[in-house]
Design an enzyme around this catalytic site. Sequence first.
Site, PDB file in Angstrom:
ATOM      1  N   HIS A  90      11.231   3.501  -4.867  1.00 20.52           N
ATOM      2  CA  HIS A  90      10.765   3.958  -6.412  1.00 20.52           C
ATOM      3  C   HIS A  90      11.649   3.086  -6.922  1.00 20.52           C
ATOM      4  O   HIS A  90      12.885   2.349  -6.393  1.00 20.52           O
ATOM      5  CB  HIS A  90      10.918   5.068  -6.057  1.00 20.52           C
ATOM      6  CG  HIS A  90       8.926   5.800  -6.325  1.00 20.52           C
ATOM      7  ND1 HIS A  90       8.589   5.381  -6.818  1.00 20.52           N
ATOM      8  CD2 HIS A  90       9.369   6.990  -5.085  1.00 20.52           C
ATOM      9  CE1 HIS A  90       7.430   6.374  -6.335  1.00 20.52           C
ATOM     10  NE2 HIS A  90       7.438   6.926  -5.791  1.00 20.52           N
ATOM     11  N   CYS A 123      10.226  -0.888  -9.000  1.00 18.16           N
ATOM     12  CA  CYS A 123       9.389  -0.939 -11.060  1.00 18.16           C
ATOM     13  C   CYS A 123      11.355  -1.276 -11.510  1.00 18.16           C
ATOM     14  O   CYS A 123      12.069  -0.872 -10.648  1.00 18.16           O
ATOM     15  CB  CYS A 123       9.005   0.330 -11.410  1.00 18.16           C
ATOM     16  SG  CYS A 123       7.721   0.957 -10.684  1.00 18.16           S
TER      17      CYS A 123
END
Length: 448
Positions: A235, A291
Amino acid sequence: QSKPSYLPTGSSNTAAGATATPAYAQNASADAAPDYLRNCNSSQTSQGNPSYVQGGGQANTGNQQNTARPAYASSSQSSYSNNTNVPASSGAPAYMQTGTKVEPGNQAAANLPPANNEPTKPEDSSPEIVRKKAKETENIPLPPDEIRNRKALIIGINYLRLPKGAQLSGCINDAKRVKEFLSLTRGFELHHIRMLTDDDKNDGMPTRENMINGMKWLVEGAQPGDSLFFHYSGHGGQQEDTTGMEEDGLDETIMPIDFQTAGHITDDTIHDLLVRPLPAGVRLTAIFDSCHSQTAMDLPYVYHSKESEYRTAHKANDGGIIGRHIGLAKEFYKPKNIIKHVRDEYTHQKTKHECRRRCEEQNTSKALVMMIAGCRDDQTSSDTTFQGEATGAMSYAFSKVLNLHPNQTWRTLIKEMRDLLHKGDKEFEQMPQLSMGRPVDPDIKVIF
C-alpha cells in the site's frame, strides 16, 4: 534450485548506450533542461480533490477492470489501533473504502487532521540552482559497468492482519519473483538479498522498524562500483507535507504492516535513508509498486517521454492554464474576478518553481539513482492476476519485459512496461514513471 518457467535462459544485464552528459549545464534557465527531464514534484491534485486529500492503498483489479483497494484516508499517526484479531468481513471498516473503480475524479478522500507546523513559505526560485547542480554532476563519472558488490532489499506486504477488504493478494508473490529474478539472471547472491514479507517466512516481518533498519543495511558501507536494489510492493499513501517541497502539499508514503500504530514512512525519510548517504560511483535501482508512488523518493528529475502517445504521461491532465481557470470566460466582464485568476495562477507558478528549486538544490545525488514507480502521484497501482497468479501489475511488467528483452536502456524499459500495461488485454490506467537522482540521459543501459 530449478528456474521458474517465466524466466528464460541466456539473460544479460548489458545493453548498448551512451554515457550521460547533461546538455543543459550551460543553459540560461531551468526551462532549458532536456525535454526528458523535469523536477520531481509535479502538481498532481486532480479535479474535485482538494490539496489536503489523502489517498492510499494499492489498487486491486478483478474481472479485467481496475478497481481500487482501500484508499486509506489516514495520516501517519492514525487514530485507530492495530488490532491483530480483526475478524474478516464482507465490508471493510468505516475508515476504508473498497471496490471503487479507478476513474478520473473517483478517488477516495478524507480531511487530514490539522498540521502541527505550517509549511515553510516559498522563497524566490532561481535558475542558477539548475545550472549549479548540473555542473556539479556532469564531471562526476557514472558507475562502471562492472559491479563490485550487489545487495538487495525486497519488501512485499499483503496486510494479512487487516480485514479482507483491505488486504492485497500479489505483493508477497512480487517479492518472491523479484528475488528469483535477481538471483537467477542478475548475479545477486542469496546471502546478499534481504526479504521482508508479512507471511513471516523470510527475513522478518515488514514492520516500520524492520523496514527502516533494512534500508540502513542496504546502503551501509556502499562504495563506488556497488549496485544496490530496492523493491517495495504494498500500500502507498499520502499525508500533509510540512517541508514546503511538495507542489501539491502532500508527502507520498509507504505503509508498513504496523502503520496504524507506528505510522507511515514518508518520501522524505526514504530519501534520507536510501539516497542521501550514497557516494559517487554507486548505483541504486528502486522499484515502488504502490499507489501515489511517482515521487516516493523525492528524486529531482522525472523522465519526459518523446513518444507522442506518452508525451504527457508524467503529469496529471488538469487542462493546463485553461483548465485551472475554466470559469474565466464567464467572468470576463468582472475585473475583480479576472484579477483573482491572475493572482492564483501567479501563486501556482511561483510555488511550482520554488518546489522544483528546493528539490534540485537539496536532493540531487552524485550517485546514479534510478527509480521506477507504478504510477503517478495522483493514481493508484493495481493488484491483479496474470496467468491465474496474483501479482502487482507494475512488478509483473518490470520482470516480464526484462525477461523477454534483457538488453534495455531506461528509455526502452519504461516504454515497453507502459506498452504492456496499456496495450494488453486489461488496459490498465496506471502510468509507470521513471525518475532520476541526477541529470542523466535515459538512453544509458540498465544495469543492476
